[in-house]
Design a protein around this motif. Structure first.
Motif, PDB file in Angstrom:
ATOM      1  N   ARG A 298       0.827  -1.206   0.000  1.00  0.00           N
ATOM      2  CA  ARG A 298       0.000   0.000   0.000  1.00  0.00           C
ATOM      3  C   ARG A 298       0.860   1.254   0.000  1.00  0.00           C
ATOM      4  O   ARG A 298       0.488   2.267  -0.589  1.00  0.00           O
ATOM      5  N   LEU A 302      -0.002   0.857  -4.352  1.00  0.00           N
ATOM      6  CA  LEU A 302      -0.889  -0.199  -4.861  1.00  0.00           C
ATOM      7  C   LEU A 302      -2.215  -0.139  -4.109  1.00  0.00           C
ATOM      8  O   LEU A 302      -2.239   0.189  -2.924  1.00  0.00           O
ATOM      9  N   THR A 303      -3.301  -0.470  -4.808  1.00  0.00           N
ATOM     10  CA  THR A 303      -4.591  -0.535  -4.124  1.00  0.00           C
ATOM     11  C   THR A 303      -4.646  -1.806  -3.288  1.00  0.00           C
ATOM     12  O   THR A 303      -3.768  -2.671  -3.401  1.00  0.00           O
ATOM     13  N   GLN A 306      -4.817  -4.733  -5.663  1.00  0.00           N
ATOM     14  CA  GLN A 306      -3.520  -4.973  -6.323  1.00  0.00           C
ATOM     15  C   GLN A 306      -2.535  -5.634  -5.362  1.00  0.00           C
ATOM     16  O   GLN A 306      -1.803  -6.551  -5.739  1.00  0.00           O
TER      17      GLN A 306
END
Lengths: 395, 261
Positions: A298, A302-303, A306
């Motif tokens: 994170r 990245l989500t 993801q």
């Protein structure tokens, strides 16, 4: 001890066994050469007995009628061995003009108990071992069958071979086992696929709720997640808390009784059950990943999805793979109860053969051996897989 | 990273004070009844190197983690490049792409090679192609002296090497600021130096840095601004020589006495 050492010892043992196997008949043969000078005889009054060496005997020709028995053909034959059938008949193996054959002497017809005892005594004196024969077994009058029944071991082995022939080879009964095995594997693979899909859905939902639920803003999403988590908790509790057999019967005769395909119902039942276990496997796998991994993912930007996909999932799969393979192995054995739902799987195939041949030992042992071999091979493969995964860890 | 010029001049700093890179306003964070941050205000300007000091439980790590919302604040606001990142509509993932973070436990991805650890972010988030991302990774690896480890896996590396890779992984995203959460605390003593060297080099290049650390020596030599926190408040702050050599608050004095002993 190293693996190579173990292998050597195993090879040595196998070689020893082979040599023994080859020696036993040889020894028996040489032994019998000294002691088989016994003769089977049936006297004019129809009484049968075995008499000592060098005597001349009457050869019982079954085609002869009562009247013509007096005119028995006199033939010199060499007695090789005697054995008893369970019905009480004495089976006498003879060598006649270079050909091996056997005659049955009905003990019921032996009116003189003294003479019957003679048969036994003479045989025992000659070092021959009487062998009890199985009920209902049929013995082939065939010159190619070696009649040297000199040891219990040999008799056991011959019985085994005959049993094997009758239960496995005859009428292509092995095809039944093969078909059963095929169905077992199809059920197992199908059930595990359903199980993995259900398991992943449950595991992801529950671990998302477990780690993020408290932080979520109240709303539809939170409500949905909470409801799903509750539902899945009940699901795993129910499916892990009741016997698979009961689940299968309920599915077959109550819940899915509209579906006429027993196999399909069985696959669904095993899949639903396996899902509950696989869910726990995956949940454990997800929770075992350090939370720093999620944070690191994170922090790059990245989500959540993801990070799950690129960072968490590959590590989870790696952790979970051996356990999942073991679940597969467990499932192979567990599907044996599908017989109760009318699926022609391996165990039922064995049972079917039992019904046809009236023998218990060979069909059941054959089924057990097939399961064992498959499980052993798969366990070995799982071991290799685990070692591979460990290696890539250390890489 | 890699500013055109180094920005250590007083004039540059004061000019940017009006336009801070990060602004924290009345930041509060509590875990249930435990109030870890009780209202913190702070501006951090571009190129500034801020060191957060304080005893354990003082809230310094929580403060740092609130800057990129790894911790969701329970009150107050955080502005990054003028944008309120604590506002409900803010896309925090976009914001985090511009904020690098280095963790105490390195948190490298164990299933990926060093190269893939570094190129994952640029390729998935910045749309870089493989060649471009790898060229950049090699360049960064050279700067920390680990280019020959590109194809190794994290577990094959020492702690110090892993932490240098973690710094490179963050730098690969071209962040505007680097957040360091006790980057040397999990290291064996002989490996602390190599990580601090990389961080000092980074500071010299003009990177904006917020560092939670117990390395007083590093704070003294690198920091523009030292903040001492305790009990969820900023107790004392200022130039390193002021806070570290001539602390005014008894709690600061007490802490430094223990740390420097």
């Amino acid at each position: 001890m190293s693996i190579i050492g173990k292998k050597r010892i195993l090879a040595l043992l196998a070689a020893l066994l082979l040599i023994c196997g080859a020696l036993v008949p040889a020894i028996a043969e040489t032994g019998s050469a000294e002691t088989d000078k016994l003769y089977a005889a049936i006297d004019e009054s129809g009484y049968a007995y075995v008499t000592a060496a060098e005597a001349t005997i009457f050869y019982a020709d079954e085609s002869l009628t009562e009247e013509s028995r007096c005119g028995f053909l006199r033939k010199k034959v060499t007695l090789l061995a005697t054995s008893y059938t369970a019905e009480g008949a004495v089976q006498v193996w003879l060598k006649q003009g270079g050909e091996v054959t056997s005659v049955y002497i009905d003990r019921a017809a032996v009116k003189n108990p003294q003479k019957e005892t003679n048969i036994v005594n003479q045989a025992e004196k000659a070092g021959l071992v009487p062998v009890e024969m199985e009920v209902g077994s049929v013995y082939v009058h065939d010159a190619s069958v070696k009649p040297l029944v000199n040891s219990a071991f040999q008799q056991w082995f011959i019985n085994l071979a005959e049993d094997f022939y009758k239960n496995i080879i005859e009428y292509d009964r092995w095809l039944l086992l093969l078909q059963g095995l095929g169905n077992t594997m199809v059920m197992t693979v199908g059930a595990l696929m359903i199980g993995v899909v259900i398991g992943i859905i449950i595991a992801v939902t529950r671990s998302v709720w477990e780690t993020n639920g408290a932080k979520m803003q109240p709303g539809v999403g939170k409500f949905l997640l909470r409801t799903l988590d509750g539902f899945f908790t009940v699901y795993t509790t129910v499916f892990r808390g009741t016997p698979m057999m009961v689940q299968l019967l309920l599915m077959t005769f109550v819940i899915l009784k509209g579906i006429p395909y027993a196999m399909l119902v069985a696959i669904i039942s095993f899949g639903l059950n396996s899902g509950a276990y696989v869910a726990e496997i995956f949940r454990g796998g997800i929770l075992s990943i350090d939370k720093g991994q999620m944070e690191a993912g994170r922090s790059i930007g990245l989500t959540y999805a993801q990070t799950m996909w690129y960072i968490i999932a590959p590590q989870v799969i790696k952790n979970v793979l051996p356990t999942l393979a073991n679940e597969f192995i467990t499932l192979i054995k567990e599907t044996s109860i599908a017989a109760y739902a009318g699926v022609m799987e391996l165990t039922m195939a064995g049972n079917r053969i039992r019904g046809q041949t009236f023998s218990d030992f060979m069909p059941l042992i054959a089924v057990a051996v097939i399961y064992l071999v498959i499980v052993m091979v798969l366990t070995k493969l799982v071991g290799i897989l685990e070692r591979r995964l460990r290696q890539s860890d250390a890489r | 990273m890699m500013q055109d010029k180094t920005m250590t001049g007083e004039a540059v700093l004061s000019a940017q004070k009006k336009n801070p890179l990060i602004s924290v306003r009345d930041l509060k964070k509590s875990f249930g009844d435990l109030h870890v941050l009780r209202g913190v205000d702070q501006d951090i300007t571009t190129g500034e190197k801020v060191v957060l000091l304080g005893p354990s439980g003082s809230g310094k790590t929580t403060m740092l983690r609130c800057l990129n919302l790894l911790e969701q604040p329970t009150g107050g606001q955080v502005f990054f490049e003028g944008e309120d990142i604590t506002a409900p509509g803010c896309n925090i993932n976009k914001v985090r792409q511009r904020m690098g973070m280095v963790f105490q436990q390195f948190n490298l991805f164990p299933h990926l090679s060093i190269m893939k650890n570094i190129t994952l972010g640029p390729m998935k988030l910045k749309g870089m192609d493989k060649d471009e991302a790898e060229a950049k990774a090699i360049e960064l690896l050279k700067r920390v002296g680990l280019q020959e480890k590109a194809n190794a896996f994290p577990r094959q590396l020492s702690g110090g090497q892993q932490q240098r890779i973690a710094i490179v992984r963050a730098l690969a995203m071209d962040p505007k600021v680097m957040l360091f959460d006790e980057p040397t605390s999990a290291l064996d003593p002989e490996m602390v130096g190599e990580v601090l060297t990389v961080m000092t080099d980074l500071a010299k290049e003009g990177m904006t840095m917020v560092v939670v650390t117990h390395e007083i020596g590093f704070a003294r030599s690198v920091a523009d601004h030292v903040i001492f926190m305790d009990g969820g408040y900023i107790v004392e702050q200022g130039k390193p020589e002021a806070v570290l050599d001539n602390p005014q608050q008894p709690r600061t004095q007490d802490f430094l006495r223990k740390v420097l002993k």
